[in-house]
Design an enzyme around this catalytic site. Structure first.
Site, PDB file in Angstrom:
ATOM      1  N   GLY A 122       0.840  -1.199   0.000  1.00 11.85           N
ATOM      2  CA  GLY A 122       0.000   0.000   0.000  1.00 11.85           C
ATOM      3  C   GLY A 122       0.872   1.245   0.000  1.00 11.85           C
ATOM      4  N   GLY A 190      24.985  -9.017  19.726  1.00  3.70           N
ATOM      5  CA  GLY A 190      23.859  -8.349  20.383  1.00  3.70           C
ATOM      6  C   GLY A 190      23.162  -9.279  21.351  1.00  3.70           C
ATOM      7  CB  ALA A 191      23.747 -10.213  24.782  1.00  4.37           C
ATOM      8  CB  SER A 278      19.973 -10.126  17.411  1.00  2.76           C
ATOM      9  OG  SER A 278      20.996 -10.639  18.254  1.00  2.76           O
ATOM     10  N   GLY A 280      19.123  -4.896  17.295  1.00  2.55           N
ATOM     11  CA  GLY A 280      17.972  -4.001  17.370  1.00  2.55           C
ATOM     12  C   GLY A 280      17.233  -3.918  16.050  1.00  2.55           C
ATOM     13  NE  ARG A 281      12.063  -5.942  14.278  1.00  2.00           N
ATOM     14  CZ  ARG A 281      12.160  -6.716  13.193  1.00  2.00           C
ATOM     15  NH1 ARG A 281      13.118  -7.620  13.102  1.00  2.00           N
ATOM     16  NH2 ARG A 281      11.305  -6.602  12.196  1.00  2.00           N
ATOM     17  CB  ALA A 329       3.418  -8.088  19.631  1.00  2.00           C
ATOM     18  CG  HIS A 453      -0.274 -23.304  49.243  1.00  2.00           C
ATOM     19  ND1 HIS A 453       1.032 -22.881  49.189  1.00  2.00           N
ATOM     20  CD2 HIS A 453      -0.256 -24.577  49.750  1.00  2.00           C
ATOM     21  CE1 HIS A 453       1.808 -23.848  49.649  1.00  2.00           C
ATOM     22  NE2 HIS A 453       1.053 -24.890  50.000  1.00  2.00           N
TER      23      HIS A 453
HETATM   24  C1  LIG Z   1      12.631 -12.662  16.736  1.00  4.96           C
HETATM   25  C2  LIG Z   1      11.635 -11.695  17.321  1.00  4.96           C
HETATM   26  C3  LIG Z   1      10.923 -12.052  18.445  1.00  4.96           C
HETATM   27  C4  LIG Z   1       9.993 -11.189  18.992  1.00  4.96           C
HETATM   28  N1  LIG Z   1       9.321 -11.582  20.101  1.00  4.96           N
HETATM   29  C5  LIG Z   1       8.427 -10.754  20.653  1.00  4.96           C
HETATM   30  C6  LIG Z   1       7.685 -11.160  21.785  1.00  4.96           C
HETATM   31  O1  LIG Z   1       7.835 -12.284  22.277  1.00  4.96           O
HETATM   32  N2  LIG Z   1       6.782 -10.297  22.309  1.00  4.96           N
HETATM   33  C7  LIG Z   1       6.591  -9.048  21.787  1.00  4.96           C
HETATM   34  O2  LIG Z   1       5.767  -8.302  22.308  1.00  4.96           O
HETATM   35  N3  LIG Z   1       7.275  -8.636  20.710  1.00  4.96           N
HETATM   36  C8  LIG Z   1       8.185  -9.450  20.130  1.00  4.96           C
HETATM   37  N4  LIG Z   1       8.845  -9.051  19.013  1.00  4.96           N
HETATM   38  C9  LIG Z   1       8.564  -7.700  18.461  1.00  4.96           C
HETATM   39  C10 LIG Z   1       7.263  -7.715  17.645  1.00  4.96           C
HETATM   40  O3  LIG Z   1       7.386  -8.653  16.605  1.00  4.96           O
HETATM   41  C11 LIG Z   1       6.968  -6.343  17.084  1.00  4.96           C
HETATM   42  O4  LIG Z   1       6.983  -5.384  18.133  1.00  4.96           O
HETATM   43  C12 LIG Z   1       5.617  -6.304  16.399  1.00  4.96           C
HETATM   44  O5  LIG Z   1       5.563  -7.234  15.347  1.00  4.96           O
HETATM   45  C13 LIG Z   1       5.298  -4.915  15.862  1.00  4.96           C
HETATM   46  O6  LIG Z   1       4.047  -4.946  15.282  1.00  4.96           O
HETATM   47  P1  LIG Z   1       3.634  -3.908  14.144  1.00  4.96           P
HETATM   48  O7  LIG Z   1       2.199  -4.199  13.857  1.00  4.96           O
HETATM   49  O8  LIG Z   1       4.008  -2.539  14.508  1.00  4.96           O
HETATM   50  O9  LIG Z   1       4.536  -4.260  12.870  1.00  4.96           O
HETATM   51  P2  LIG Z   1       4.964  -5.611  12.147  1.00  4.96           P
HETATM   52  O10 LIG Z   1       4.645  -6.803  12.925  1.00  4.96           O
HETATM   53  O11 LIG Z   1       6.376  -5.404  11.713  1.00  4.96           O
HETATM   54  O12 LIG Z   1       4.022  -5.668  10.861  1.00  4.96           O
HETATM   55  C14 LIG Z   1       4.105  -4.733   9.824  1.00  4.96           C
HETATM   56  C15 LIG Z   1       3.471  -5.359   8.584  1.00  4.96           C
HETATM   57  O13 LIG Z   1       3.309  -4.358   7.601  1.00  4.96           O
HETATM   58  C16 LIG Z   1       3.719  -4.861   6.344  1.00  4.96           C
HETATM   59  N5  LIG Z   1       4.050  -3.714   5.500  1.00  4.96           N
HETATM   60  C17 LIG Z   1       5.064  -2.833   5.652  1.00  4.96           C
HETATM   61  N6  LIG Z   1       4.957  -1.856   4.707  1.00  4.96           N
HETATM   62  C18 LIG Z   1       3.868  -2.139   3.966  1.00  4.96           C
HETATM   63  C19 LIG Z   1       3.230  -1.498   2.872  1.00  4.96           C
HETATM   64  N7  LIG Z   1       3.681  -0.347   2.368  1.00  4.96           N
HETATM   65  N8  LIG Z   1       2.121  -2.088   2.356  1.00  4.96           N
HETATM   66  C20 LIG Z   1       1.622  -3.251   2.857  1.00  4.96           C
HETATM   67  N9  LIG Z   1       2.181  -3.873   3.912  1.00  4.96           N
HETATM   68  C21 LIG Z   1       3.283  -3.321   4.458  1.00  4.96           C
HETATM   69  C22 LIG Z   1       4.898  -5.748   6.698  1.00  4.96           C
HETATM   70  O14 LIG Z   1       5.227  -6.638   5.655  1.00  4.96           O
HETATM   71  C23 LIG Z   1       4.332  -6.440   7.938  1.00  4.96           C
HETATM   72  O15 LIG Z   1       3.534  -7.525   7.555  1.00  4.96           O
HETATM   73  C24 LIG Z   1       9.771  -9.912  18.405  1.00  4.96           C
HETATM   74  C25 LIG Z   1      10.468  -9.543  17.261  1.00  4.96           C
HETATM   75  C26 LIG Z   1      11.385 -10.418  16.716  1.00  4.96           C
HETATM   76  C27 LIG Z   1      12.104 -10.016  15.466  1.00  4.96           C
END
Ligand SMILES: Cc1cc2nc3c(=O)[nH]c(=O)nc-3n(C[C@H](O)[C@H](O)[C@H](O)COP(=O)(O)OP(=O)(O)OC[C@H]3O[C@@H](n4cnc5c(N)ncnc54)[C@H](O)[C@@H]3O)c2cc1C
Length: 474
Positions: A122, A190-191, A278, A280-281, A329, A453
């Site tokens: 989009g 990255g720990a 790993s 960060g993001r 999430a 308990h």
């Molecule tokens: C290995 C790992 C483990 C994790 N474990 C946890 C956990 O245990 N608990 C937790 O709370 N968080 C965890 N997280 C973090 C969590 O995944 C994110 O915080 C969460 O997914 C963010 O949600 P969001 O909806 O903002 O974006 P995202 O989940 O990143 O989703 C964004 C979506 O938008 C789509 N998109 C992007 N641009 C466009 C576009 N222009 N048009 C259409 N689609 C598009 C992408 O493809 C994706 O599908 C983890 C992350 C990783 C990498």
């Protein structure tokens, strides 16, 4: 499908798909666009979380924990197992199945709630009067308009400068979740949360794991007592954790990865079968056409929003990993739901002080609110109480007495300021602390609540009693 919507959500991660469902529940004509694609071309809504984050990592953590438990913990229960073997391909196939079930679950929820789903990318394509034009490209190509747009495009892994991710030898989270056979030697740069979780999976399956962390100490965002306990426990498990290191060079061959780094000023060269990066993001807005409509982003690439997730553009909102705040999430979900409700005229509120954090290592780490370091830095007069799982009956029965619960309360008002845990199932126990803080509870409130308990939750009650120096079981 219609081409005019009240709300169009771009991105179906946890933030986007829940925003779309809530908007539709509130009677708004809603569409959600997402470009994630499964093998075979089917859509894979759920974003990073479902496809390469929370869900698959927890699936592998569970598989690897089962394996380690059977190998190391079952003996003392009188259970002996011979011929224990790990079929990695099957473990990965199970993970994919779990992911697929979640993708399908979201598609079902869209249908149930009458959210129109567009599979594709989009992008902003200008305006049609007051409405926003959105172009969808890909399998579900379309031109649609929206009164409100919610940007929920998430995040992507931060790159280590000069080191290309090939997801064969040098892996990001996606590759780390799909290593085809247990490596002999695995390096993790990255720990943090993701590095520790991924490192734990492969260590439990037999890899020698070395964690290379640039910061001077492990998990500085975690309460100091919990971080110390974590370092002790993880090191005992066999994770080699090096802090304060500086990566100088990474050389990749078809068989391995050689990393040269400084450890306390000393140069070290180490070779691994794979290297997980790993560190960060970073927020992701690629291909969104943000510049074309003047959507403001900050110097780090986050879409600029106010407390209500409003951007600088009229009726354009942004939520989740693509905006400030913790990349979690459930934070994305809360923001998504609150924006949908705000669009519908309600007055929701997201309390950033009570967002729980969890690290799904073994033992797990979970916390909510302020750490002891933060409380001290803020000059708040506080009392803290701790209770170890060694003194909890259920933990003894389960056979996992590692860790502790720590509660921090304001000395004057006794209001709970933070709760910090490391131990068995603390990802579940933390909810009690979140609820208590959300209702402005004191440590005395928790201390006076009857806890069943024997349960692990009694450790939370005992930590509350410890704030007042009156634990009963220690
Ligand atoms: C290995 C790992 C483990 C994790 N474990 C946890 C956990 O245990 N608990 C937790 O709370 N968080 C965890 N997280 C973090 C969590 O995944 C994110 O915080 C969460 O997914 C963010 O949600 P969001 O909806 O903002 O974006 P995202 O989940 O990143 O989703 C964004 C979506 O938008 C789509 N998109 C992007 N641009 C466009 C576009 N222009 N048009 C259409 N689609 C598009 C992408 O493809 C994706 O599908 C983890 C992350 C990783 C990498």
């Amino acid at each position: 499908m219609a081409d005019r919507y009240d709300v169009v959500v771009i991105g179906a991660g946890p933030g986007g798909y829940e925003a779309a469902i809530r908007a539709a529940q509130l009677g708004l004509a809603t569409a959600c666009i997402d470009d994630w694609t499964r093998a075979g071309g089917k859509p894979a809504p759920g974003g990073t979380c479902t496809n390469v984050g929370c869900i698959p990592s927890k699936a592998l953590l569970q598989s690897s924990e089962n394996y380690e438990e059977i190998g190391h913990a079952f003996g003392e229960h009188g259970i002996s197992v011979s011929g224990l073997a790990m079929d990695v391909a099957r473990m990965l196939a199970r993970k994919e199945k779990v992911v697929g079930q979640n993708n399908d679950g979201i598609l079902y929820l869209f249908k149930k709630n009458k959210v129109a789903f567009f599979h594709g990318k989009g992008a902003f394509a200008g305006k049609d009067g007051d409405a926003w034009k959105i172009a969808v490209t890909g399998p579900g190509a379309a031109q649609i308009t929206a009164t409100h747009v919610i940007v929920a495009t998430g995040s992507k892994p931060r790159a280590l400068p000069g080191v290309a991710i090939d997801n064969v030898r040098v892996l990001d989270n996606e590759g780390a979740l799909a290593i085809p056979k247990v490596p002999k030697k695995l390096g993790v740069v990255g720990a943090g949360v993701i590095g520790l979780e991924m490192g734990s999976v492969w260590r439990r399956l037999g890899a020698a794991v070395t964690m290379l962390e640039a910061l001077p100490s492990l998990l500085p965002v975690v309460d100091v007592s919990i971080a110390k306990e974590a370092q002790k426990l993880f090191t005992k498990q066999g994770l080699a954790i090096h802090t304060g290191i500086r990566i100088n060079d990474v050389k990749v061959t078809s068989d391995d990865v050689t990393v040269t780094y400084d450890d306390a000023g000393k140069p070290v060269t180490a070779t691994y079968d794979h290297l997980i990066v790993s560190i960060g993001r970073v927020p992701f807005t690629g291909g969104l056409g943000a510049e074309s409509v003047g959507l403001a982003v900050d110097e780090r690439g986050f879409v600029k929003v106010d407390d209500d997730c409003k951007t600088n553009l009229p009726n354009v909102w942004a939520i989740g990993d693509v905006v400030r705040g913790p990349m979690l999430a459930h934070k994305a979900e809360e923001e998504g739901v609150s924006v949908a409700e705000r669009i519908a005229g309600q007055k929701p509120h997201v309390d950033f002080n009570t967002i729980p954090w969890v690290i799904y290592t073994s033992p797990e780490i979970a916390w909510v609110g302020q750490t002891e370091q933060q409380v001290k830095e803020a000059g708040i007069d506080f009392r803290a109480g701790s209770f170890p799982f060694t003194a909890n009956g259920r933990a003894r029965a389960i056979g996992d007495t590692r860790g502790l619960v720590k509660m921090i309360a304001d000395r004057g008002t006794d209001r709970i300021l933070g709760v910090h845990m490391i131990g068995p199932m603390v990802s579940e126990l933390i909810s009690e602390a979140v609820t208590a803080m959300e209702f402005g509870a004191s440590s005395e409130d928790i201390a006076r609540i009857c806890h069943a308990h024997p349960t692990l939750s009694e450790a939370v009650k005992e930590a509350a009693l410890a704030v007042d120096g009156r634990t009963l079981n220690l």
